[in-house]
Design a protein around this motif. Structure first.
Motif, PDB file in Angstrom:
ATOM      1  N   ASP A  12       0.809  -1.224   0.000  1.00  0.00           N
ATOM      2  CA  ASP A  12       0.000   0.000   0.000  1.00  0.00           C
ATOM      3  C   ASP A  12       0.840   1.271   0.000  1.00  0.00           C
ATOM      4  OD1 ASP A  12      -2.310  -1.502  -0.004  1.00  0.00           O
ATOM      5  OD2 ASP A  12      -2.623  -1.390   2.168  1.00  0.00           O
ATOM      6  N   SER A  13       2.034   1.221   0.574  1.00  0.00           N
ATOM      7  CA  SER A  13       2.884   2.408   0.629  1.00  0.00           C
ATOM      8  C   SER A  13       3.863   2.506  -0.530  1.00  0.00           C
ATOM      9  CB  SER A  13       3.666   2.427   1.949  1.00  0.00           C
ATOM     10  OG  SER A  13       4.569   1.322   2.010  1.00  0.00           O
ATOM     11  N   SER A  14       3.877   1.510  -1.382  1.00  0.00           N
ATOM     12  CA  SER A  14       4.800   1.532  -2.524  1.00  0.00           C
ATOM     13  C   SER A  14       4.440   2.664  -3.480  1.00  0.00           C
ATOM     14  CB  SER A  14       4.731   0.196  -3.259  1.00  0.00           C
ATOM     15  OG  SER A  14       5.444   0.245  -4.477  1.00  0.00           O
ATOM     16  N   ASP A  15       5.469   3.205  -4.119  1.00  0.00           N
ATOM     17  CA  ASP A  15       5.182   4.263  -5.098  1.00  0.00           C
ATOM     18  C   ASP A  15       4.793   3.696  -6.457  1.00  0.00           C
ATOM     19  OD1 ASP A  15       7.780   3.343  -5.251  1.00  0.00           O
ATOM     20  OD2 ASP A  15       8.686   5.293  -5.674  1.00  0.00           O
ATOM     21  N   LEU A  16       4.937   2.366  -6.661  1.00  0.00           N
ATOM     22  CA  LEU A  16       4.441   1.735  -7.895  1.00  0.00           C
ATOM     23  C   LEU A  16       4.381   0.223  -7.710  1.00  0.00           C
ATOM     24  CD1 LEU A  16       3.444   2.457 -10.723  1.00  0.00           C
ATOM     25  CD2 LEU A  16       5.752   2.011 -11.578  1.00  0.00           C
TER      26      LEU A  16
ATOM     27  N   SER B 271      -3.689   5.013  -8.741  1.00  0.00           N
ATOM     28  CA  SER B 271      -2.764   5.804  -9.556  1.00  0.00           C
ATOM     29  C   SER B 271      -1.329   5.302  -9.459  1.00  0.00           C
ATOM     30  CB  SER B 271      -2.819   7.276  -9.132  1.00  0.00           C
ATOM     31  OG  SER B 271      -2.287   7.452  -7.827  1.00  0.00           O
ATOM     32  N   LYS B 272      -1.120   4.306  -8.581  1.00  0.00           N
ATOM     33  CA  LYS B 272       0.227   3.754  -8.408  1.00  0.00           C
ATOM     34  C   LYS B 272       0.268   2.273  -8.773  1.00  0.00           C
ATOM     35  CE  LYS B 272       1.370   7.015  -4.705  1.00  0.00           C
ATOM     36  NZ  LYS B 272       1.789   7.167  -3.286  1.00  0.00           N
ATOM     37  N   VAL B 273      -0.618   1.883  -9.692  1.00  0.00           N
ATOM     38  CA  VAL B 273      -0.740   0.469 -10.050  1.00  0.00           C
ATOM     39  C   VAL B 273      -0.597   0.282 -11.554  1.00  0.00           C
ATOM     40  CG1 VAL B 273      -2.336  -1.492 -10.167  1.00  0.00           C
ATOM     41  CG2 VAL B 273      -2.172  -0.151  -8.074  1.00  0.00           C
ATOM     42  N   ILE B 274       0.198  -0.720 -11.931  1.00  0.00           N
ATOM     43  CA  ILE B 274       0.216  -1.239 -13.299  1.00  0.00           C
ATOM     44  C   ILE B 274      -0.437  -2.611 -13.247  1.00  0.00           C
ATOM     45  CG2 ILE B 274       1.621  -1.985 -15.253  1.00  0.00           C
ATOM     46  CD1 ILE B 274       3.851  -0.152 -14.206  1.00  0.00           C
ATOM     47  N   GLN B 275      -1.463  -2.817 -14.059  1.00  0.00           N
ATOM     48  CA  GLN B 275      -2.121  -4.115 -14.124  1.00  0.00           C
ATOM     49  C   GLN B 275      -1.739  -4.826 -15.422  1.00  0.00           C
ATOM     50  OE1 GLN B 275      -6.294  -4.625 -13.049  1.00  0.00           O
ATOM     51  NE2 GLN B 275      -6.358  -2.476 -12.443  1.00  0.00           N
ATOM     52  N   ALA B 276      -1.020  -5.941 -15.274  1.00  0.00           N
ATOM     53  CA  ALA B 276      -0.723  -6.799 -16.425  1.00  0.00           C
ATOM     54  C   ALA B 276      -1.805  -7.871 -16.470  1.00  0.00           C
ATOM     55  CB  ALA B 276       0.657  -7.427 -16.282  1.00  0.00           C
ATOM     56  N   ARG B 277      -2.715  -7.721 -17.416  1.00  0.00           N
ATOM     57  CA  ARG B 277      -3.851  -8.627 -17.546  1.00  0.00           C
ATOM     58  C   ARG B 277      -3.558  -9.694 -18.597  1.00  0.00           C
ATOM     59  NH1 ARG B 277      -8.632  -3.959 -17.545  1.00  0.00           N
ATOM     60  NH2 ARG B 277      -8.350  -3.307 -15.363  1.00  0.00           N
ATOM     61  N   PRO B 278      -4.427 -10.698 -18.752  1.00  0.00           N
ATOM     62  CA  PRO B 278      -4.137 -11.751 -19.724  1.00  0.00           C
ATOM     63  C   PRO B 278      -3.887 -11.240 -21.136  1.00  0.00           C
ATOM     64  CG  PRO B 278      -5.874 -12.468 -18.260  1.00  0.00           C
ATOM     65  CD  PRO B 278      -5.604 -11.038 -17.915  1.00  0.00           C
TER      66      PRO B 278
ATOM     67  N   SER C  74      -3.848  -7.574 -21.976  1.00  0.00           N
ATOM     68  CA  SER C  74      -3.585  -6.138 -22.038  1.00  0.00           C
ATOM     69  C   SER C  74      -2.754  -5.709 -20.834  1.00  0.00           C
ATOM     70  CB  SER C  74      -4.896  -5.339 -22.075  1.00  0.00           C
ATOM     71  OG  SER C  74      -5.626  -5.534 -20.868  1.00  0.00           O
ATOM     72  N   VAL C  75      -2.182  -4.512 -20.933  1.00  0.00           N
ATOM     73  CA  VAL C  75      -1.476  -3.912 -19.798  1.00  0.00           C
ATOM     74  C   VAL C  75      -2.091  -2.537 -19.566  1.00  0.00           C
ATOM     75  CG1 VAL C  75       0.725  -3.191 -18.819  1.00  0.00           C
ATOM     76  CG2 VAL C  75       0.645  -5.130 -20.394  1.00  0.00           C
ATOM     77  N   VAL C  76      -2.563  -2.318 -18.339  1.00  0.00           N
ATOM     78  CA  VAL C  76      -3.264  -1.088 -17.999  1.00  0.00           C
ATOM     79  C   VAL C  76      -2.409  -0.265 -17.038  1.00  0.00           C
ATOM     80  CG1 VAL C  76      -5.354  -0.088 -17.014  1.00  0.00           C
ATOM     81  CG2 VAL C  76      -5.489  -2.218 -18.328  1.00  0.00           C
ATOM     82  N   PHE C  77      -1.988   0.907 -17.486  1.00  0.00           N
ATOM     83  CA  PHE C  77      -1.257   1.852 -16.660  1.00  0.00           C
ATOM     84  C   PHE C  77      -2.252   2.853 -16.075  1.00  0.00           C
ATOM     85  CE2 PHE C  77       1.705   0.121 -19.705  1.00  0.00           C
ATOM     86  CZ  PHE C  77       2.858  -0.081 -18.964  1.00  0.00           C
ATOM     87  N   PRO C  78      -1.840   3.682 -15.128  1.00  0.00           N
ATOM     88  CA  PRO C  78      -2.792   4.618 -14.518  1.00  0.00           C
ATOM     89  C   PRO C  78      -3.547   5.489 -15.518  1.00  0.00           C
ATOM     90  CG  PRO C  78      -0.792   4.529 -13.216  1.00  0.00           C
ATOM     91  CD  PRO C  78      -0.538   3.699 -14.438  1.00  0.00           C
ATOM     92  N   ASN C  79      -2.904   5.844 -16.626  1.00  0.00           N
ATOM     93  CA  ASN C  79      -3.597   6.702 -17.601  1.00  0.00           C
ATOM     94  C   ASN C  79      -3.366   6.261 -19.037  1.00  0.00           C
ATOM     95  OD1 ASN C  79      -0.935   7.331 -17.844  1.00  0.00           O
ATOM     96  ND2 ASN C  79      -1.140   9.527 -17.385  1.00  0.00           N
ATOM     97  N   GLN C  80      -3.093   4.962 -19.215  1.00  0.00           N
ATOM     98  CA  GLN C  80      -2.767   4.474 -20.549  1.00  0.00           C
ATOM     99  C   GLN C  80      -2.988   2.960 -20.598  1.00  0.00           C
ATOM    100  OE1 GLN C  80       1.278   5.369 -21.579  1.00  0.00           O
ATOM    101  NE2 GLN C  80       0.883   5.478 -23.775  1.00  0.00           N
ATOM    102  N   THR C  81      -3.519   2.446 -21.713  1.00  0.00           N
ATOM    103  CA  THR C  81      -3.764   1.013 -21.874  1.00  0.00           C
ATOM    104  C   THR C  81      -3.178   0.521 -23.185  1.00  0.00           C
ATOM    105  OG1 THR C  81      -5.809   1.073 -20.573  1.00  0.00           O
ATOM    106  CG2 THR C  81      -5.539  -0.772 -22.090  1.00  0.00           C
ATOM    107  N   PHE C  82      -2.511  -0.624 -23.130  1.00  0.00           N
ATOM    108  CA  PHE C  82      -1.977  -1.274 -24.326  1.00  0.00           C
ATOM    109  C   PHE C  82      -2.724  -2.600 -24.497  1.00  0.00           C
ATOM    110  CE2 PHE C  82       1.291   1.539 -22.806  1.00  0.00           C
ATOM    111  CZ  PHE C  82       1.850   2.082 -23.964  1.00  0.00           C
ATOM    112  N   SER C  83      -3.422  -2.745 -25.607  1.00  0.00           N
ATOM    113  CA  SER C  83      -4.217  -3.948 -25.846  1.00  0.00           C
ATOM    114  C   SER C  83      -3.432  -4.965 -26.669  1.00  0.00           C
ATOM    115  CB  SER C  83      -5.518  -3.590 -26.559  1.00  0.00           C
ATOM    116  OG  SER C  83      -5.242  -2.982 -27.809  1.00  0.00           O
ATOM    117  N   ASN C  84      -3.984  -6.193 -26.707  1.00  0.00           N
ATOM    118  CA  ASN C  84      -3.373  -7.306 -27.438  1.00  0.00           C
ATOM    119  C   ASN C  84      -1.934  -7.541 -26.994  1.00  0.00           C
ATOM    120  OD1 ASN C  84      -3.299  -9.479 -29.130  1.00  0.00           O
ATOM    121  ND2 ASN C  84      -3.054  -8.287 -31.022  1.00  0.00           N
ATOM    122  N   VAL C  85      -1.727  -7.508 -25.687  1.00  0.00           N
ATOM    123  CA  VAL C  85      -0.435  -7.832 -25.084  1.00  0.00           C
ATOM    124  C   VAL C  85      -0.657  -9.039 -24.173  1.00  0.00           C
ATOM    125  CG1 VAL C  85       1.450  -7.051 -23.608  1.00  0.00           C
ATOM    126  CG2 VAL C  85       0.330  -5.439 -25.164  1.00  0.00           C
ATOM    127  N   LYS C  86      -0.017 -10.150 -24.475  1.00  0.00           N
ATOM    128  CA  LYS C  86      -0.208 -11.372 -23.700  1.00  0.00           C
ATOM    129  C   LYS C  86       0.632 -11.329 -22.426  1.00  0.00           C
ATOM    130  CE  LYS C  86      -2.821 -12.555 -27.019  1.00  0.00           C
ATOM    131  NZ  LYS C  86      -4.278 -12.427 -26.874  1.00  0.00           N
TER     132      LYS C  86
END
Length: 563
Positions: A278-282, A305-312, A314-326
């Motif tokens: 919870d206290s991590s900056d990312l 706002s301090k999370v990167i989600q690597a999904r099956p 796609s990769v979702v950044f706080p204000n940006q998403t990259f699709s079709n990324v395994k």
């Protein structure tokens, strides 16, 4: 029949064998009997006959977990299929490629407007497929043997590619109809990433993570379903970050790794772990799911706002998403580009708590869950597999320290009580070199108890701890009422009933620490299944269940908002 032809049922059996299946689960009924005959002709596949369709589905769920591949379950139309439905929905929620196969009405029945048994009493022959389409990635009905190979292959490919269940209905007069013999083809898994999107996502992740002072890496449940466990391990080794697992991903990452903190589960996680995350900056969450259960009623304090989600996919950044990324390709490439940073691990080492060993009482001391789980901890080895039923077993199980190689299974997304009895059966069949330890509450056990007889029938060897506290403990802590009290059974005696004249199940009761120690000694030495009826006080539950139950109850109990 020529060398280039076979029957529809035999074609399906051959394809199941090709994708690595060695067993399938079945409950017979008049609409699927000829299909089962064709399956039995394939001597490389073994039929496991279950007591009912729901349990067969749970067993297929456990088989997927044990093998990492697909499973299959065969039922009859409507009365069988609709009983199976709940287990298939659970497999959908848990990303398991379960192939549900139902017999169907004769193809002439629809043309002749026949009213049929086992149905709703309407001239509607498609309702079961329509219902299953809601909980599967593909639902097909096979009426034309010439189309059967294409339909079967497509369904199997869909299950493997998307890691979801599929439904195949085969009319009862089509199972032995002649069709093409199987031709050479591959059944691949998920497709590859778009290279441009993959590279851009990795570059962005490297940029943000390199700028962080105390980044953290968290393992999520999607890692296994999408083949990313090994590459997560590579990333963990390369980055030097502190590592945590979400509760439904316990066991997906080596808990003996020098940078492993424990379970990230909001206020009920491993002491010190949640504070660092919870206290991590990312934070990079790899394959995580954020439900009310995995976040303790959304009480986790992580800042989005301090999370990167690597999904099956796609990769979702706080204000940006990259699709079709395994997921697995993203982790693999990221591991090659990140520079080590042990800032979060240094922070964790400052605050981590050493857990004092629990001292046993006397042999006459009344049993507690803490003493029970201290004994289970001592039983664990690299070939162990813990199967924890929904309830207090989740919370006590999360505190087990898994040896490298050990497995841990929960159904946390769907949370269907009773799942674990059938899942234990399927896991035993799929992983014969392991001896599962099943942790099952008495309330859950009463839903699916009869499948212990199938475990005995096939000579499987799990050790089942039946935690007998007289009710639905997890529901008590969320919202108590008289409906959470159940009729007690003499659970140990059930094993003798199921043994009948030819079974080899062992069972006993344990009320004290001495009785439990003796029971475990006998169970581990027994060459067959073992059930220990562990008598626990009704109010004896994990402290974390009390906290978690309060948060979930608060989340469930929010008043309606009208706009």
């Amino acid at each position: 029949m020529s060398d280039n032809s076979t029957t529809v049922g035999s074609y399906l059996a051959s394809r199941l064998e090709e994708i690595g299946m060695k067993h399938y689960f079945a409950v017979p009924g008049d609409y699927n009997l000829v299909l089962l005959d064709k399956l039995l002709e394939n001597k490389n596949l073994e039929m496991i006959s279950c007591c009912n369709e729901l349990n067969a589905g749970y067993a297929a769920d456990g088989y997927c977990r044990a093998t990492g591949g697909a499973s299959a379950v065969f039922v009859t139309f409507s009365v069988g299929g609709l009983s199976l439905l709940n287990a298939v929905a659970g497999a959908y929620a848990e990303d398991l490629p379960l192939i549900a196969v139902s017999g169907g009405p004769n193809t002439n029945s629809e043309a002749e407007f026949e009213m049929l048994h086992h149905t709703l009493g309407l001239l509607d022959y498609d309702y079961q497929r329509d219902i299953f389409s809601k909980v599967t990635a593909e639902a097909v009905t096979i009426h034309d043997p010439r189309e059967a190979p294409t339909q079967i292959d497509h369904a199997i490919q869909t299950a493997l590619r998307f890691r979801k269940p599929v439904y195949i209905e085969i009319a009862c007069n089509i199972a032995d109809a002649v069709t093409s013999a199987p031709n050479v083809r591959s059944f691949g898994g998920p497709t590859a990433s778009d290279p441009l999107s993959l590279n851009a996502a990795v570059d962005r992740a490297v940029e943000l993570l390199s700028a962080a002072s105390k980044p953290v890496l968290v393992a999520g449940v999607k890692l296994r379903s999408f083949g990313a466990e090994a590459n997560f391990q590579k990333l963990a080794d390369a980055c030097g970050y502190a590592i945590a697992s979400m509760p439904n991903a316990k066991g997906f990452f080596n808990e003996q790794h020098s940078h492993y903190m424990g379970i990230y589960w909001g206020p009920v996680g491993t002491p010190g772990c949640g504070e660092i995350v919870d206290s991590s900056d990312l934070c990079l969450f790899a394959g995580g799911t954020f439900t009310d259960y995995t976040t303790t009623g959304h009480a986790a304090l992580i800042n989005p706002s301090k999370v990167i989600q690597a999904r099956p996919n796609s990769v979702v950044f706080p204000n940006q998403t990259f699709s079709n990324v395994k997921l697995t390709e993203f982790l693999e490439m990221l591991a090659k580009k990140l520079k080590p940073n042990d800032g979060s691990m240094i922070a964790y080492n400052r605050i981590k708590e050493e857990i004092a060993p629990l001292r046993p009482g006397t042999p006459e001391t009344e049993l507690s869950t803490r003493q029970l789980f201290s004994r289970i901890q001592q039983m664990l080895g690299p070939d162990s597999a813990v199967i924890a039923e929904t309830g207090d077993s989740w919370f006590n199980g999360m505190q087990l320290d898994l040896p490298e190689g050990a497995r841990f299974e929960v159904q946390m997304q769907y949370g269907s009580i009773g799942w674990s009895v059938g899942a234990t059966l399927g896991f035993c069949v799929g992983a014969p070199d392991r001896r599962p330890i099943a942790l099952i509450g008495d309330g859950s056990f009463q839903l699916t108890a009869q499948e212990v007889s199938t475990i005995i029938r096939y000579g499987l060897k799990p050790i089942i701890f039946l935690i007998n506290n007289g009710g639905y403990t997890i529901e008590v802590e969320i919202h108590d009422g008289p409906y959470n009290t159940i009729k007690n059974w003499n659970y140990a005696e059930l094993v003798h009933v199921f043994n009948a004249e030819d079974g080899n199940g062992f069972s006993c009761k344990a009320r004290t620490e001495g009785e439990l120690d003796e029971a475990i000694k006998q169970a581990t030495a027994h060459d067959g299944p073992a059930l220990i009826d562990v008598l626990i006080h009704r109010d004896d539950c994990s402290k974390n269940l009390l906290v978690w139950g309060g948060h979930v109850a608060k989340n469930n109990g929010r008043p309606p908002r009208f706009h």
